[in-house]
Scaffold this motif. Structure first.
Motif, short mmCIF file in Angstrom:
data_model
loop_
_atom_site.label_atom_id
_atom_site.label_comp_id
_atom_site.label_asym_id
_atom_site.label_seq_id
_atom_site.Cartn_x
_atom_site.Cartn_y
_atom_site.Cartn_z
N GLN A 1 0.85 -1.18 0.00
CA GLN A 1 0.00 0.00 0.00
C GLN A 1 0.89 1.24 0.00
O GLN A 1 2.03 1.19 0.46
CB GLN A 1 -0.89 0.02 1.24
N MET A 2 0.33 2.35 -0.49
CA MET A 2 1.04 3.62 -0.45
C MET A 2 0.98 4.16 0.97
O MET A 2 -0.09 4.26 1.56
CB MET A 2 0.38 4.63 -1.40
N ARG A 3 2.16 4.50 1.50
CA ARG A 3 2.25 5.05 2.85
C ARG A 3 3.30 6.16 2.87
O ARG A 3 4.23 6.15 2.08
CB ARG A 3 2.62 3.97 3.85
N PHE B 1 5.27 2.80 -1.82
CA PHE B 1 4.69 1.51 -1.45
C PHE B 1 5.47 0.85 -0.32
O PHE B 1 6.70 0.98 -0.23
CB PHE B 1 4.66 0.57 -2.66
N SER B 2 4.73 0.14 0.53
CA SER B 2 5.36 -0.62 1.59
C SER B 2 4.51 -1.83 1.93
O SER B 2 3.33 -1.90 1.59
CB SER B 2 5.59 0.24 2.84
N ILE B 3 5.15 -2.78 2.60
CA ILE B 3 4.52 -4.03 3.03
C ILE B 3 4.82 -4.23 4.51
O ILE B 3 5.94 -3.96 4.96
CB ILE B 3 5.08 -5.22 2.22
N TYR B 4 3.84 -4.70 5.26
CA TYR B 4 4.03 -5.01 6.67
C TYR B 4 4.15 -6.51 6.88
O TYR B 4 3.50 -7.30 6.20
CB TYR B 4 2.84 -4.52 7.50
N PRO C 1 11.07 3.20 -2.47
CA PRO C 1 11.34 4.62 -2.69
C PRO C 1 10.06 5.45 -2.76
O PRO C 1 9.00 4.94 -3.08
CB PRO C 1 12.07 4.63 -4.03
N ALA C 2 10.21 6.72 -2.45
CA ALA C 2 9.07 7.64 -2.53
C ALA C 2 8.67 7.83 -4.00
O ALA C 2 9.53 7.97 -4.87
CB ALA C 2 9.43 8.97 -1.90
#
Length: 138
Positions: free
Chosen positions: A107-109, A117-120, A134-135
């Motif tokens: 998701q975009m965070r 984008f990042s993943i938890y 990256p942003a």
């Protein structure tokens, strides 16, 4: 008057219930490397890019100072974020799933560099980790 500026996070310290299990997790899943071992303190220093992740055994000399281990009613931290390169969502999801982690689509965070984008995922002690690319937007 302030005479310094913050450059980056130097290290974080996580209290863990099983030092060797956590060492195996962070080295095999994220590629961290053991930089220094302090068995007298129940402490491991792991290289994480330019930063470090320190692991402290909750039943060791340092860990006992923090009280009980994190559990369902209490946590060590909310989460910490590791900036990674490259950020290939499909490859990351496959890698994390192969390590037995339950993860959702990226998701975009917002982060230090802007939105991207990042993943938890979570480590064996329930600490939540954000893997950030990256942003793409300011």
């Amino acid at each position: 008057m302030k005479n310094f500026t913050i450059e980056r996070i130097d290290h974080i310290v996580l209290r863990v219930t099983d030092l060797e299990r956590s060492l195996a997790f962070y080295t095999s899943v994220f590629g961290c490397e053991l930089r220094k071992r302090r068995d007298d303190l129940g402490l491991l220093h792991l290289g994480a890019g330019e930063s470090m992740i320190d692991l402290v055994a909750v039943d060791g000399p340092l860990g006992r100072e923090g009280g009980a281990a994190a559990g369902e009613q209490g946590h060590n931290v909310d989460h910490f974020c590791l900036r990674i390169e490259p950020f290939d969502e499909q490859a990351l999801l496959a890698h994390l799933a192969a390590a037995g982690l339950d993860v959702e689509k990226a998701q975009m965070r917002y982060g230090a560099e802007g939105k991207g984008f990042s993943i938890y995922c979570t480590d064996p002690d329930g600490n939540q980790i954000e893997l950030k690319g990256p942003a793409l937007e300011p």
